[in-house]
Structures are given as C-alpha cells and as structure tokens.
Design a protein around this motif. Structure first.
Motif, short mmCIF file in Angstrom:
data_model
loop_
_atom_site.label_atom_id
_atom_site.label_comp_id
_atom_site.label_asym_id
_atom_site.label_seq_id
_atom_site.Cartn_x
_atom_site.Cartn_y
_atom_site.Cartn_z
N ASN B 108 53.89 64.67 -19.80
CA ASN B 108 54.30 63.44 -20.50
C ASN B 108 55.53 63.64 -21.37
OD1 ASN B 108 50.97 62.68 -20.39
ND2 ASN B 108 52.47 61.08 -19.97
N ALA B 110 59.05 61.23 -23.13
CA ALA B 110 59.66 59.92 -23.40
C ALA B 110 60.66 59.54 -22.32
CB ALA B 110 60.36 59.95 -24.77
N ASP B 120 56.14 61.87 -25.34
CA ASP B 120 55.24 60.75 -25.62
C ASP B 120 54.64 60.35 -24.28
OD1 ASP B 120 56.83 58.68 -24.39
OD2 ASP B 120 57.91 58.28 -26.25
N GLN B 121 53.90 59.25 -24.24
CA GLN B 121 53.19 58.97 -22.99
C GLN B 121 53.70 57.69 -22.30
OE1 GLN B 121 49.40 59.12 -24.88
NE2 GLN B 121 49.06 61.26 -24.35
N GLN B 122 54.89 57.27 -22.70
CA GLN B 122 55.43 56.03 -22.13
C GLN B 122 55.62 56.13 -20.61
OE1 GLN B 122 56.25 53.26 -24.45
NE2 GLN B 122 55.82 52.32 -22.50
N SER B 126 53.57 53.59 -18.21
CA SER B 126 54.38 52.55 -17.56
C SER B 126 54.09 52.42 -16.06
CB SER B 126 55.87 52.83 -17.78
OG SER B 126 56.17 52.76 -19.15
N ASP B 320 52.76 55.28 -26.96
CA ASP B 320 53.48 54.36 -26.10
C ASP B 320 53.47 53.00 -26.77
OD1 ASP B 320 51.36 52.34 -24.79
OD2 ASP B 320 50.42 54.30 -25.00
N LEU B 354 56.35 58.70 -30.85
CA LEU B 354 57.29 58.37 -29.79
C LEU B 354 58.47 59.34 -29.81
CD1 LEU B 354 57.43 54.44 -29.88
CD2 LEU B 354 55.78 55.96 -28.76
#
Lengths: 90, 388
Positions: B108, B110, B120-122, B126, B320, B354
C-alpha cells in the motif's frame, strides 16, 4: 440460470449463433445487373458478410444478413455502383 | 521443521511464494514493493522456486501475463503498489471477470499527484469494486501466512476469484520483524497443487473471456457477487484450517476482535495501524474495543453488525479518503452496514496517515479521546487527524 464461471465457452464456433445482423439500420442490396464481379465488396467487408457462389461462368455476390451490420463499406467501395444501402424498416 | 528468522515484510512474502510452489511470476518493480520482485527473482535464479519468471515492461503487462498463465492452469503470483496498481486497473477486472485465482500482493502506497512513495491505502481502496478479494494484514507474519491462505481461498471452487493481499508499504515491507517460516511438508498438506477443472488446453479447445451480449452479461456479474458471498465462508474455513496446521490464525479470518467485551467505544481499522491501537488500548484505555477488518472485500457485514451492535461510539480510522464524499471509504461502508441494524452507534470517520504521515501513539490517543467526546456539542462526524 446456471452459467460456467467466467462465461467460459466450451463449444467451438459458437459465435455463429450470435446473429448480430439485428444491429443493422441500413441493408446493402446488390444489383447483379450492374456488378462487374471485381470482389471489392468481399475484400473490404470487415465482418465476412459478403457471400460468393459460382454459377456457370459468373460469380454471384450476396449478403449474409445474419451478420451484416450495415456499415456500408461495400456500397462505398463498389466501383460500379451496384450496391445501394436501403433503410431497414420493421 | 518451521524455522524462525528476522526479516522485512517483503522477504516474508517471497518466502510464502517459494513455499506455495507457484508456476509463473510476472512483476514490475515499484517502491515499496521492489524487494518482493528482487527476492522472488533471486529465488527463481537460484532454483529455490521452480517457476517461470517473466520480465515485463509494465504492470499492465505483468497482470496480463499472470492472467494468461493462470488461464492455462498455472499457479501464479505478482506484486505491485500504487501507480502500478492504477496501471493494472483494466486487467484487474479481466482477472476477476474470467474468475481466475490470481494472487497478488499490493504494498500500500499513496497515489500521485503530488508524487509520494510513502504509505497509505488509497491505491487498493480505489479498486474496491474490481471484483478482487482484498485481505489487509497487520504484521509480516500475517503477510506470509495470508499469501499462503490466499491460494486456498482463490482456488476454491466456490470462489474462483483473484485475491489481493494488502500490506502497508514501508511500515511492513521495509520493517524487520521476527517471522516463522512454515515447514514445507506442512505447507504441502495445507496447500495442495492447483488442479482446475477448466483450463486452456489445445487438445480441448475453449473460449476464455469471450464477449457477453446484454442477454448474459448481467448474470455473469451476479455470479461474481455470489462467489464473493461464498468467499466469506471459505475465508473463515481456510483460517481455521491454517490454525490447525500451523497453530496460528487471524480472528475468524475476516475480522479480528480485540478487547471487545462490553466496550462502548470501538475503533474499527484496517492494516498495520491496528498494532498501535492494541498497545494504547492495553496500556491506557481498557474500556475501548478494537475491530480490525481483515477482509475488506468481501465485506463481512454480519460480523461487523454483530460486533458493533452494542457499541455507543464507533470510530473508523483509515488511510484513505473518498474525495467528494468527504470521509473514508471504510467509514461510509460501516455506516451502510449499520443502517437498519437496530440501535445505531454514533459512527465517526477518522482520516489519518495519508502519504506516509506517521500515525503515532499520540495520534491514536487523539482518536480515542475524540471518540469519547463524540456526544459533546459540536463534535463532528469527520476528523482529519494531525492535519496542519
């Protein structure tokens, strides 16, 4: 409805069953009186929908309406104006 | 015999790939996943993994290669992160739509812009609707163990879906922890070779991934949803079986409960930050419970409802944000799950960490303190933690 996972198709050539001609809004009509048998329609058809058969000394062209989607490329390419696009009417 | 070692999370994943007996690996290096690519490549070069290692020019190709290989009945592995996962987007849906048990580790990280290599886990959040099972891990040991479990889950006839193991970049991939490497014979017992009923074979032709006309597409999508629902039970059972063979498991496989008995304030979170919460709860807040969501897809709705039904305040912390909705994706899903579930707890969304901002002890204290003040006047629903 039970379906194979992922929509796998085990039967070969099954695309023939999906008659996509229904997508057509105009149909090509070939006038064999004007046709000079050059084969341009057969060469340019993107969907292999021009059929050819030999009768005596002549090659006779026709359209496979089960799959022809009416794109009009054949009519556009025909050098003798033998193909006209006619509106499909229900 | 199992053996202990200290290693990076990436190495722990590579050990799992070695033990799983994969046939084909294709991956493209990207920070912070690079060590997984390097370690597995070395293992193949040294003959420790008897697999074909396909070098590719992009992540889109990496996913395409493992999809093709998996279609022939091969057990496959790939790994990526952030921009790489984004570049795979198109092929993610192909893997799940074709119902191929591809296993991938996502470190994970960004997403750009602005460019950030940090955690981060965006990225994985997503792609939550891509039809992949998503399992988030807390430790390096869990990354290794979950990679082994992933093959069992993905290859199960009731599931046949790809699995993404999500591990926090740097926090796990580059952090050294003691890890038990399971015994090879035990792994063979737990994870037999992959023998699919249907696979690409020139002697028995078939079409994999053909066109679906409107008369059938919707039904095939519905089948994917049903498989996800069946995966809930399979994940639980695989976790139980793993516990029997190796002596450790992770909650019920879907969620892990910590100090939940009688807790009126409950923190819900995902990934490695759960460890920090456990420490703070243990030492300072014995009245707070923690629910770690391991399986984000499928979302274990029943487990969440049961675990949160007695809570008065639920604080969902995640790395996220759904921009435009204005809160975290998990928080909004927890709210969705609790709607109509009887008594409603107050549900807060905490957005933290984030782009690699550290979620330290003080950040965790702040989250718990805000949860405890949730009923005070003016307390908001959404909290950006450590925002300057």
């Amino acid at each position: 409805m039970t379906l194979p996972p992922g929509g796998v198709i085990r039967e070969m050539g099954s695309t023939r069953k999906s008659r996509t001609g229904g997508w057509r809004s105009e149909r090509p009509i070939i006038d064999m009186e004007k046709c000079i048998e050059c084969g341009s329609c057969w060469i340019f058809c993107p969907d292999n929908s021009i059929l050819v058969r030999v009768e005596g000394s002549r090659r006779i062209y026709s359209v496979d309406y089960d799959f022809c989607k009416g794109c009009g490329i054949c009519a556009n390419e025909c050098p003798s104006g033998a193909i006209t696009m006619v509106l499909e009417e229900k | 015999m199992p053996k202990w070692d200290v290693m990076h999370g990436s190495r722990a994943v590579a050990e799992a790939v070695r033990l799983a007996g994969v046939d084909v690996i294709a991956a493209y290096p990207i920070t912070p996943q690079t060590h997984i690519v390097e370690d597995t490549a070395k293992m193949v070069a040294d003959g420790e993994i008897k697999a074909e290692y396909v070098k590719v020019e992009s992540e889109h190709s990496a996913m395409s290669v493992v999809i093709g290989a998996c279609g022939t009945g091969a057990r496959v592995f790939t790994a990526t992160s952030s921009q790489g996962l984004a570049l795979m987007f198109e092929m993610l849906f192909v893997a799940s739509g074709m119902r191929l048990p591809v296993v991938m580790v996502n470190a994970n990280r960004a997403l750009s812009a602005p460019i950030s290599i940090w955690n981060d886990q965006q990225d994985s959040i997503s792609v939550r609707d891509s039809g992949w099972i998503q399992l988030y891990v807390e430790t390096n040991q869990e990354a290794l163990d979950t990679t082994l479990m992933a093959y069992r889950i993905a290859e199960d006839e009731r599931v046949q879906l790809p699995v993404m193991i999500c591990m926090d970049g740097f926090v796990l991939t580059h952090t050294v922890e003691p890890v038990e490497i399971p015994d090879e014979e035990d792994v063979k017992r737990f994870l037999p070779p992959y023998r699919p009923k249907v696979y690409l074979d020139p002697r028995d032709p078939m079409a994999l991934g053909p066109i679906a006309f409107p008369n059938i597409y919707m039904e095939l999508r519905n089948e994917q949803q049903k498989a996800m629902e069946q995966a809930l039970d399979v994940i639980r059972k695989v976790n139980d079986e793993f516990k029997e063979v190796f002596g450790r498991g992770y909650g019920n496989g879907l969620v892990e409960e910590f100090n939940m008995d009688g807790a009126e304030t409950v923190i819900v979170t995902i990934g490695s930050v759960a460890g920090t919460f456990k420490d703070v709860i243990e030492e300072e807040h014995p009245d707070v419970g923690l629910l770690r969501v391991k399986s984000f897809r499928p979302l274990p709705k029943d487990d969440l409802r049961r675990a949160l039904s007695k809570a008065k305040v639920v604080g969902v912390l995640e790395k996220d944000v759904s921009i435009g909705l204005g809160k975290g994706a998990l928080a909004s899903e927890v709210r969705d799950v609790m709607y109509g579930a009887g008594r409603q707890p107050r549900i807060l969304s905490f957005i933290a960490g984030l782009g690699g901002r550290d979620i330290g002890i003080d950040s965790v204290r702040e989250v718990i303190s805000r949860c405890k003040k949730a009923h005070e006047d003016g307390a908001g629903d959404v909290h950006w933690i450590d925002l300057k």
